[in-house]
Design a protein around this motif. Structure first.
Motif: not given
Length: 497
Positions: A120-134
């Motif tokens: 579904g819809h979410g907000f992800l911050v990976d271990r490198d600090g990159q941000v994804y929202q979608g």
């Protein structure tokens, strides 16, 4: 006598109580028979119900709501084997609904989950600090989404199983923008790029590269261009693809024009060349594809703010060095051009663009009013054209000099007695001879990390005929052969005494 199978009270082991039953209602602690689970919390009708904490033997645990003996509702789950922790909604023991997952390796996720996976819809911050929202599907970025990369790039578009695929817009940290089709995380299909250097490309992309990208520079015109002495001329340039088509999909590259004059050492005069250069003005020889070398020569446009012919002539005759600022104005496009394709740009200075540079439009560029000026200070011409001198009856004209008498700073070419305005203009113009024009790609930063190789054009400056239009490029074998006969750089053998 007792039977052999009967045991005595003293021979039997200690009596064991049956396993404890779970509490019926209220608060209680229960250790399961396999000793792997331990529960402490609320009970109802002999089932876990309400708030409680279930501990696992490996160190994992769940704390939160229970319904009829099942993990259901709001709670917090920690997995010892991975170190990850989820806080949110649970259904039948699995994360389901909305929650926050914290990863031991770094980063976190907040959004919708299904059966323990991102969905579904979410907000992800990976271990490198990159941000994804979608959007997510099956624990992967899938569907429309936006991402901010660690290098500062921003992407907004479609995703398929953790890869950019479909339509999307990438805004680079350097100011470049790409909008178009993607496949497997690279530009693929129709798309347009506005590069931070000012270059634009619209067309087909294949595996991240423009399919119709320019690969070389071509200067139009005959193999040897002939221009009248002292007359401005135009230079037309095209950017071509590998298969020879004009790269019309591309615009904005910055092309720089520069010039060189032929540097010749004759076998009979090992120290003689077209131009003798003062020690303080020694230049690096420029290699050309025409079988000879050049030394830099000033090329300019009258619209570029370069001093006019009369001012330049006065400076050359007095042999007084120009102030450094003016000298750089004249030679800025020439000094250091052997270091890098960018010349002065490589040193952090912009080229003198009003006359020296042009931007490409749909694969084409035109340099107008190009003018080869007089030799700069420190350049002293040596011309050995005795045959013409003899035919002229011992009178020098058009920059010719008696045998063994090179022109000096005090004596302008054409003799010590200038013959009117025409002689003045000749003195302020480039000497008759062979030159080379060079067009370089000085786009900064280079488009997609690569500059085009330079292009060269062989140029001859010929005497201006009476009534000849100012912009003339003579072509044809007759013009070429006549020039060679009149302007040979090999001295004629001396006449017998």
């Amino acid at each position: 006598m007792a039977a052999a199978g009967e045991g005595t009270p003293s021979s039997r082991g200690p009596r064991r109580d049956p396993p404890r039953r779970p509490p019926r209602d209220g608060y209680g602690v229960y250790v399961y028979p396999n000793s792997f689970f331990r529960y402490e919390g609320e009970w109802k009708a002999g089932r876990k119900h309400g708030h409680g904490k279930l501990l696992f033997k490996d160190g994992s645990y769940y704390e939160g709501a229970f319904v009829d003996g099942e993990i259901t509702g709001e709670g917090r789950r920690h997995w010892a084997w991975s170190g990850d922790t989820f806080s949110g909604q649970f259904v039948l023991g699995e994360p389901q609904g909305y929650g926050v997952m914290e990863y031991k390796a770094g980063g976190c996720y907040e959004g919708e989950v299904s059966h323990g996976m991102r969905e579904g819809h979410g907000f992800l911050v990976d271990r490198d600090g990159q941000v994804y929202q979608g959007s997510f599907h099956d624990n992967k970025r899938h569907g429309p989404g936006q991402m901010l990369f660690k290098n500062g790039d921003k992407y907004d578009g479609d995703w398929v199983r953790d890869r950019r695929q479909g339509h999307g817009v990438l805004r680079g940290a350097d100011g470049s923008t790409y909008e178009g089709q993607w496949h497997s995380d690279v530009f693929s299909g129709l798309g347009s790029m506005a590069h931070c250097s000012g270059v634009t490309y619209y067309g087909l992309w294949i595996n991240g590269h423009p399919a119709e990208q320019a690969t070389r520079i071509v200067i139009l015109g005959p193999e040897v261009m002939e221009v009248a002495q002292g007359s401005p001329f135009s230079v037309n340039v095209q950017l071509l693809q590998d298969h020879g088509e004009i790269a019309k999909s591309e615009s904005g590259r910055v092309l720089q024009i520069s010039a060189g004059v032929r540097y010749v050492q004759l076998s009979a005069y090992s120290e003689v060349n077209f131009f003798k250069v003062d020690t303080d003005n020694q230049e690096t020889l420029i290699q050309t594809p025409f079988g000879f070398e050049c030394i830099p020569y000033p090329v300019s446009s009258p619209a570029a703010g370069v001093p006019g012919p009369r001012a330049a002539k006065g400076g050359a005759e007095a042999d007084v060095p120009l102030p450094r600022g003016d000298l750089e104005l004249h030679l800025g496009a020439l000094h250091g051009q052997e270091d890098t394709p960018g010349g002065l740009l490589a040193r952090g200075h912009a080229p003198h663009c009003p006359g020296a540079c042009q931007r490409v439009e749909q694969g084409c560029a035109e340099f107008t009013d190009v003018l080869l000026g007089p030799p700069p200070p420190g350049y002293h011409p040596f011309l050995f054209l005795d045959s013409l001198h003899k035919k002229a009856g011992g009178r020098s004209r058009g920059g010719l000099h008696p045998r063994g008498t090179p022109p000096t700073a005090q004596e302008p070419p054409g003799g010590s007695r200038p013959e009117g305005r025409a002689t003045e203009e000749q003195a302020a113009a480039a000497h008759l001879g062979e030159y080379v024009l060079t067009i370089r790609d000085v786009t900064t930063p280079p488009f997609l990390g690569r500059r085009l190789p330079p292009a060269f054009k062989h140029l001859r400056v010929v005497a201006k005929r009476a009534g000849q239009p100012p912009h003339v490029l003579e072509e044809g074998p007759e013009a070429s052969s006549s020039w060679q006969a009149a302007h040979s750089c090999t001295p004629e053998p001396p006449a017998p005494r």
